[in-house]
Design an enzyme around this catalytic site. Structure first.
Site, PDB file in Angstrom:
ATOM      1  N   ILE A 198       0.843  -1.187   0.000  1.00 42.62           N
ATOM      2  CA  ILE A 198       0.000   0.000   0.000  1.00 42.62           C
ATOM      3  C   ILE A 198       0.883   1.243   0.000  1.00 42.62           C
ATOM      4  O   ILE A 198       1.763   1.399   0.844  1.00 42.62           O
ATOM      5  CB  ILE A 198      -0.911   0.043   1.241  1.00 42.62           C
ATOM      6  CG1 ILE A 198      -1.499  -1.336   1.559  1.00 42.62           C
ATOM      7  CG2 ILE A 198      -1.984   1.099   1.081  1.00 42.62           C
ATOM      8  CD1 ILE A 198      -2.521  -1.851   0.621  1.00 42.62           C
ATOM      9  N   CYS A 199       0.637   2.172  -0.932  1.00 44.59           N
ATOM     10  CA  CYS A 199       1.363   3.438  -1.033  1.00 44.59           C
ATOM     11  C   CYS A 199       2.872   3.161  -1.089  1.00 44.59           C
ATOM     12  O   CYS A 199       3.330   2.416  -1.959  1.00 44.59           O
ATOM     13  CB  CYS A 199       0.969   4.353   0.124  1.00 44.59           C
ATOM     14  SG  CYS A 199       1.501   6.073  -0.094  1.00 44.59           S
ATOM     15  N   GLN A 200       3.665   3.743  -0.198  1.00 47.56           N
ATOM     16  CA  GLN A 200       5.106   3.485  -0.189  1.00 47.56           C
ATOM     17  C   GLN A 200       5.403   1.997  -0.041  1.00 47.56           C
ATOM     18  O   GLN A 200       6.372   1.480  -0.611  1.00 47.56           O
ATOM     19  CB  GLN A 200       5.776   4.260   0.944  1.00 47.56           C
ATOM     20  CG  GLN A 200       7.276   4.079   1.036  1.00 47.56           C
ATOM     21  CD  GLN A 200       7.814   4.507   2.395  1.00 47.56           C
ATOM     22  OE1 GLN A 200       7.257   4.182   3.440  1.00 47.56           O
ATOM     23  NE2 GLN A 200       8.899   5.255   2.357  1.00 47.56           N
ATOM     24  N   GLY A 225       3.786  -0.247  -1.410  1.00 50.07           N
ATOM     25  CA  GLY A 225       3.649  -0.801  -2.749  1.00 50.07           C
ATOM     26  C   GLY A 225       4.923  -0.629  -3.553  1.00 50.07           C
ATOM     27  O   GLY A 225       5.333  -1.530  -4.298  1.00 50.07           O
ATOM     28  N   TYR A 227      -1.624  -0.901  -4.078  1.00 50.90           N
ATOM     29  CA  TYR A 227      -2.664   0.126  -3.971  1.00 50.90           C
ATOM     30  C   TYR A 227      -1.979   1.499  -3.963  1.00 50.90           C
ATOM     31  O   TYR A 227      -1.043   1.723  -3.178  1.00 50.90           O
ATOM     32  CB  TYR A 227      -3.425   0.001  -2.648  1.00 50.90           C
ATOM     33  CG  TYR A 227      -4.448  -1.089  -2.531  1.00 50.90           C
ATOM     34  CD1 TYR A 227      -5.806  -0.767  -2.412  1.00 50.90           C
ATOM     35  CD2 TYR A 227      -4.091  -2.428  -2.475  1.00 50.90           C
ATOM     36  CE1 TYR A 227      -6.769  -1.766  -2.249  1.00 50.90           C
ATOM     37  CE2 TYR A 227      -5.039  -3.421  -2.314  1.00 50.90           C
ATOM     38  CZ  TYR A 227      -6.377  -3.082  -2.201  1.00 50.90           C
ATOM     39  OH  TYR A 227      -7.312  -4.074  -2.040  1.00 50.90           O
TER      40      TYR A 227
END
Length: 350
Positions: free
Chosen positions: A143-145, A147, A167
């Site tokens: 998720i985010c970083q 990811g 994501y």
């Protein structure tokens, strides 16, 4: 008294009543709880932990999923409350879910590098799950970083990853559609790291807050209209509790993250190195699902979508979520549609 004066007076009375009701409600609240889905600690190394979310029924998918969130905020937003929990929804859909907890860092962690987190802690956690479940490969979700880190890991260790789901993750940092991407081109990250060692979470959060200042105003105006609604008030307080929980970022990891990715955009240029090895995105040959938020004001779509042209896999899919960065995890549509769709995709790749 004219009409306008009467209306203003009525609104003042109504607002006063709401404030009084809100004060009464706040006095009755014992504590604000988030991350309440039962889970157990299964692995740890230094300050890093990994938890398994408990299941009441056998998993439909026997291959485990390891979730990694960004380091700036806590992963609890993925389990904000029972009816707004991505983790709970994925469990209900039949997945075996683990989540990495990056912990709380202090000045003693200033020399930890991106290699320590990806080649070290993440790789050790993956190997633990492979051994625990007796499988050669696991499903990875970032998720985010988290990811971005998961993408780098998958390019370095493709033999250990069954599928990759990310994501709202940043990959291409060349866009100028977000002020954050502009600022990082000019900040003296060396001076920051050399001075403070670990970067305070509040410092980074302040930058995020300036991306769209009007949101801070509308947020508090919105809660003013919810003071007499206990459910809406608790929703607000849970989110605020999560937002205020800001771990510090180890300096050396932050230095490389800003200079090699945000400033020099080395990952998509094919120039990014980790531990002396070139990270080749063509090595990402496992099935890849790329979830992005169409109204994301933190990670522009341009930063996320270009990765589809760079990974090596032919089994790749985009999922456009109609909402913002945080809504991907906690929105109602995320619970009803996105969570089940992601779980179905992962199980199909098993």
């Amino acid at each position: 008294m004219n009409f306008n004066t009467t209306k203003i007076a009525e609104e003042m009375v109504s607002t006063s009543e709401k404030i009084a009701m809100g004060y009464k409600l706040l006095k009755e609240i014992d504590k604000v709880e988030i991350g309440t889905t039962p889970k157990e600690l299964v692995w740890s190394s230094d300050k890093i932990k990994m938890f398994r979310f408990n299941r009441s029924t056998p998993a439909k998918c026997k291959i485990p999923v390891l979730v990694s969130f960004a380091m700036l905020n806590r992963h609890d937003v993925l389990d904000l409350q029972p009816d707004r929990s991505l983790m709970k929804k994925l469990l209900e859909e039949g997945l075996e879910i683990y989540v990495m907890d990056w912990g709380y860092h202090d000045r003693s962690d200033r020399y930890l590098t991106m290699e320590d987190y990806i080649d070290g802690y993440m790789n050790d956690a993956v190997d633990f799950l492979r051994k625990r479940h007796k499988v050669q490969k696991i499903h990875k979700m970032g998720i985010c970083q988290g990811g971005t880190f998961s993408m780098i890991y998958s390019a370095l260790y493709p033999e250990k990853i069954k599928s990759l789901t990310t994501y709202v993750a940043p990959y291409d940092f060349s866009t100028t559609k977000c002020m954050l991407y502009k600022w990082t081109k000019y900040i003296d990250v060396d001076a920051m790291v050399d001075t403070v060692g670990t970067i305070p979470g509040e410092m980074i959060d302040g930058a995020f807050g300036m991306l769209k200042p009007s949101m801070n105003i509308s947020k508090y105006l919105g809660v003013l209209n919810s003071l007499d609604d206990s459910d809406k008030m608790m929703n607000f307080l849970r989110m605020e509790k999560w937002k205020s929980d800001l771990p510090a970022i180890p300096g050396e990891m932050y230095r490389k993250y800003i200079k090699d990715l945000f400033r020099d955009n080395k990952l998509v240029k094919g120039e990014f190195e980790l531990g002396g090895r070139l990270v080749n995105l063509k090595n990402v040959t496992m099935p890849f699902l790329n979830v992005y938020a169409t109204e994301d004001n933190i990670i522009p779509n341009e930063s996320t979508l270009n990765i589809m042209n760079l990974v090596g896999t032919k089994d790749k899919k985009e999922y456009a979520f109609p909402g913002g960065h945080i809504g991907v995890f906690v929105g109602g549509k995320s619970q009803k549609e996105l969570g089940p769709a992601v779980a179905k995709w992962i199980m199909e790749k098993s």
